[in-house]
Every structure is written in C-alpha cells, then in structure tokens.
Design a protein around this motif. Structure first.
Motif, short mmCIF file in Angstrom:
data_model
loop_
_atom_site.label_atom_id
_atom_site.label_comp_id
_atom_site.label_asym_id
_atom_site.label_seq_id
_atom_site.Cartn_x
_atom_site.Cartn_y
_atom_site.Cartn_z
N UNK A 109 0.80 -1.12 -0.05
CA UNK A 109 -0.18 -0.03 -0.27
C UNK A 109 0.79 1.33 -0.08
N UNK A 110 1.99 1.42 0.66
CA UNK A 110 2.61 2.53 0.69
C UNK A 110 3.43 2.61 -0.63
N UNK A 111 4.07 1.87 -1.40
CA UNK A 111 4.44 1.84 -2.47
C UNK A 111 3.53 2.40 -3.60
N UNK A 112 2.31 1.82 -3.68
CA UNK A 112 1.15 2.23 -4.57
C UNK A 112 0.82 3.76 -4.23
N UNK A 113 0.71 4.04 -3.02
CA UNK A 113 0.13 5.51 -2.68
C UNK A 113 1.39 6.57 -2.74
N UNK A 114 2.69 6.10 -2.43
CA UNK A 114 3.71 7.33 -2.13
C UNK A 114 4.49 7.21 -3.58
N UNK A 115 4.61 6.15 -4.23
CA UNK A 115 5.21 6.06 -5.62
C UNK A 115 6.40 4.87 -5.37
N UNK A 116 6.87 4.84 -6.50
CA UNK A 116 7.91 3.56 -6.66
C UNK A 116 9.45 4.48 -6.81
N UNK A 117 9.49 5.60 -6.83
CA UNK A 117 10.61 6.41 -7.28
C UNK A 117 10.89 7.05 -5.74
N UNK A 118 10.60 6.69 -4.73
CA UNK A 118 10.74 7.40 -3.35
C UNK A 118 12.01 6.42 -2.58
N UNK A 119 12.37 7.13 -1.68
CA UNK A 119 13.65 6.90 -0.76
C UNK A 119 13.15 5.54 -0.29
N UNK A 120 12.03 5.22 -0.04
CA UNK A 120 11.57 4.02 0.82
C UNK A 120 11.62 2.95 -0.08
N UNK A 121 11.54 3.07 -1.43
CA UNK A 121 11.69 1.99 -2.35
C UNK A 121 12.99 1.62 -2.82
N UNK A 122 13.85 2.63 -3.07
CA UNK A 122 15.08 2.72 -3.79
C UNK A 122 16.23 1.96 -3.03
#
Length: 482
Positions: A109-122
């Motif tokens: 849910x976090x990736x879907x809402x905040x985006x896949x290019x954020x510091x949380x995903x990279x």
C-alpha cells in the motif's frame, strides 16, 4: 471480548484475507540450513490477526515478549501472507540495519500511494543519490534558515487553535501544526485554501497508507489512492511554478525543498533528480515530516500532564531562554542548542512510546544469523520495544527518566539499542528537523499554558501508529503573560 474490538478486527481481517487469498504463494523451499524455531501458523493467516489484535489492545510488546520466552530471540512466524523471521536484541538490530543482504520491505500500500521512485523503495546507488539530495535540504546550514519560519508557524497555531480555549484535543491539532510547518518548508505554502486542500487530501492518504491494498470503492485504500493522485497533481503544479521562479530569479535553492531539489545537478550539470522523483519524495517528506513528530509531541503533552517535576524542569529551561529574548523575538539556532533537557525528555518519550513499533526487511539472498537460516524472499521483522524496554540495557525501563540521555557521547545505550530513528544507511535523515520542530513547539507550549488530562483512562492503541484515547482531550489554562 469487547464488541467494538470484534468489529474492528473483522473490518481488518476480511480485506486481509481477500487480498492474501489472491496473492499468497507457496514459500520457496529454502537451501539446506537450520530454520529458526516457531510455527508459520495457519495458511494465509499465520499470526497476522494475533499481532493486529495485540496492537489495537496495546499489548503488542507483551505479544513479542511471549514469543521470545517461548522460542528465544530468533523465531519464525507468518505475517501478512509471508514467512517471517523475528529478530530481537541489539546484535539483531545491527544485523538488520547494516546487512547488504536485506532490503527495506514496505507494505504494498505504501508503494502504491507514495510512488515507486521514493527513498523508501530505492536501493543501492539510487537510494544513496536520493538520500543525499534530501540531506542537502536538511543539513545544518539550511536548517538554521528554517528556525524562524517554524517559530512563526508555532506561534500562529497556538494563537488560533489553543489561546482562549478551555479544552482542546491534542493529537489532531499537533497533526495540523506539523503539516502546516512541513508544507511551508517543502513548498512555501502559507495558510491558504490551497494548503487546506492539500491537508484534506493528506488526511485521506494517511487513512489508507497502511491499509490492505484492495482497490475497491468502499475501502480506505481506494480513497487514499484517489487523494494521493490529487496531492501529486498539486505538487507537480507547485514544482512547475517553482521552476519558473528559479528561472526568473524569484526563488533560490534555500527557499524550500522543491527549489532545493530542482537546483541540484551532477558533475556534468544535468539535473540530479527527475520530476517524478521530486514528486514521490515530496510525498514521503510530507508523511515523514508531520506524522511521527505530531505523535512525539502529543505523547510529551500526555506525559507532562502527570509528571510535574519533569514539567517544572522544562519550564525553567525555557524561561532561561526567554529572559534573553526581546518581546516577540523568534528563537534561533543558538537558543535551541541550549534546550538539552527538553530534547532528553523527547528522547525518553520516544523510548517509551516509539512511533514506529517495528518494521520489515526482505532477504534478497539466503543469509544466516545466530546459526539460523533466513531463506531468500522471507521477511525479517524487528520491534523497537524489545531493546527499549530491556532492563539489561535501560535500568528500570518502565520508569520515565530523561537522564538516561545525558551522556550523548556514550549514546546512552549500546549501539542499535535505542532505535526510534532507525539505524544504518537508512537512519532517519530528518532527525534534526524533528528536533527543531519539537523544541520550538514545546518552548511556547510550556510557557503559555497549563493543562490536565480530561480522561482518567490514560491509554492508547496502535493502528499502527500510537494514538491516545479520543485523541488526548485536555483541559487548558492560559498562563499570565510573563
């Protein structure tokens, strides 16, 4: 069991089961090795509902300790449809924070809402590049420029929302204050209909950010997705306006986060971040910059209501600062450096009630810890309370004692024991910003007001962040002007 709790659990459980039944996969057969003790529980469900129920009842710390007593510091279980290894203790925290074989695991849910290019995903070089860009905005030379702006926002907020009232509800007010501060510093937004619109969207974003990602019209996740899309369009519009201002010389790199990120270039002169990266990481900064700070300050207010000695020591520290300030003069960087006791109170609050209960990593290869195999693809889970409430690390851990943090050079505890800000390469990049925000707010709060709790039932629940009963209503009394 209380009927409202049953209904809440059903509301959580049904979408969890619907989602997991469509996505669950048979666990990969691990390579040869000794798996940790424990059980994966029932198919699909595992121990997920038990943990959710414990968090809502504020017994999650006991739930974790019961597993440790039964299986030891390393055990296997199943959480949210994935086989998981619970690791506990300072050595385990260090392993989790620093191992290159573990990747950050955010809920889908976090990736879907905040985006896949954020510091949380990279990961790797991209994570380092984004983290470096955000750190540029949050380095001390830049933070010094923001103290006056934060000071002005805090005073305006207290004048408009606290002064003249006999009672207030603390948590929603703290959330709005920290949102106003972060949106000013990120986007240069003053209090306006545009800021109100963004605040409304973000309230819906937060309602669904930890929800099961079932995109049906009646779900919190669906509402959150729509609110996220509106917020992203608004931020993209601000980005375009800021770029134009930079080109006209009407803004500089220190104006706000958007201006700072747009101004960053690599060695060849090319822009360091794409527009999508700026939007995604602005979304993350909005969440990180207001949610955990508002929880910290809410629980400081909650604790100080029943701890007159700590409150008196804080008031004395802040009055000493005020004696050397002119009427209406804002706090500055040097003033904040003197508020050492108040920050120790904040750190002790974070130790006792960490905003983040725990978090997940994902094994990107077979890896071993303490003689046990963690197979590739399995989750690794850590919980802050394990070390925060360990009597072998913090003497009398149930006692609120800010003096634990007097000797900062010794870190007040073994490495990776106090983990309110995480650790390793993903240590919270915004810690200094949170410190400024907290110190400025508490300066005016303790000097201007007295308060007491309205409810004798001083409890809180986690959903998944800690939330005090009814949002912490307090009776308020304004002090006479000094």
């Amino acid at each position: 069991m209380d009927s409202s709790l049953v209904l809440a659990l059903i509301a959580v459980a049904l979408p969890v089961l619907l989602h997991l039944l469509t996505r669950v996969k048979k666990p990969r057969r691990p390579a040869a090795g000794k798996l940790p003790p424990g059980s994966l529980g029932l198919p699909v469900i595992g121990q997920s509902l038990d943990l959710l129920r414990a968090m809502r009842a504020n017994t999650a710390e006991r739930w974790i300790q019961d597993r440790i007593h039964r299986y030891g510091p390393v055990s296997k279980l199943s959480l949210f449809g994935a086989p998981t290894v619970l690791l506990t203790g300072p050595a385990a925290n260090k392993f989790i924070f620093f191992s290159s074989a573990l990747a950050l695991q955010q809920p889908r849910s976090v990736q879907r809402i905040l985006g896949d290019k954020s510091i949380l995903e990279l990961m790797g070089a991209d994570h380092k590049r984004i983290r470096g860009a955000l750190a540029e905005f949050l380095k001390p030379d830049m933070l010094k420029l923001y103290v006056g702006k934060i000071d002005g926002e805090v005073r305006r907020h207290l004048d408009e929302c606290w002064a003249g009232r006999r009672s207030v509800t603390v948590m929603p007010l703290m959330k709005r204050l920290t949102f106003d501060i972060i949106s000013l510093l990120l986007f240069g937004l003053q209090r306006s209909p545009l800021q109100d619109e963004l605040a409304g969207d973000f309230a819906q974003v937060m309602d669904g950010i930890w929800a099961v990602p079932v995109n049906l019209p009646f779900t919190a996740f669906s509402r959150s997705l729509r609110a996220s899309a509106r917020a992203r369009r608004l931020i993209a519009g601000i980005l375009r306006e800021t770029r134009a201002k930079l080109e006209r010389g009407e803004a500089s790199r220190s104006s706000d986060l958007i201006a700072c990120l747009l101004s960053l270039t690599d060695d060849s002169g090319a822009r360091l971040l794409s527009e999508d990266e700026i939007v995604d990481n602005s979304m993350v900064a909005l969440v990180a910059g207001h949610d955990t700070s508002s929880i910290l300050m809410t629980f400081m207010v909650r604790h100080l209501a029943n701890d007159p000695d700590t409150l008196a020591a804080m008031v004395q520290e802040h009055e000493e600062i005020a004696k050397n300030k002119g009427d209406g003069e804002a706090l500055d960087w040097e003033d904040l450096a003197k508020l050492k006791y108040t920050w120790r109170v904040a750190l002790e609050t974070l130790r006792v009630v960490p905003p983040i209960f725990g978090n997940f990593r994902r094994a990107i290869q077979d890896i071993e810890f303490d003689g046990y195999l963690i197979p590739k693809g399995w989750q690794v889970f850590w919980a802050a309370s394990v070390t925060h409430m360990d009597a072998g690390i913090f003497h009398e851990p149930a006692k609120f004692d800010p003096s634990r943090f007097e000797n900062q050079s010794a870190a007040a505890a073994p490495p990776c024991s106090f983990v309110a800000f995480g650790g390793g390469p993903r240590f919270c990049v915004g810690m200094e910003f949170a410190r400024i925000e907290t110190l400025v707010t508490m300066h005016y709060l303790v000097r201007r007001f007295r308060w007491k709790l309205c409810s004798k039932n001083d409890t809180f629940a986690r959903d998944p962040m800690p939330s005090p009963l009814h949002g912490l209503p307090i009776e308020l009394e304004q002090k006479a002007s000094p």
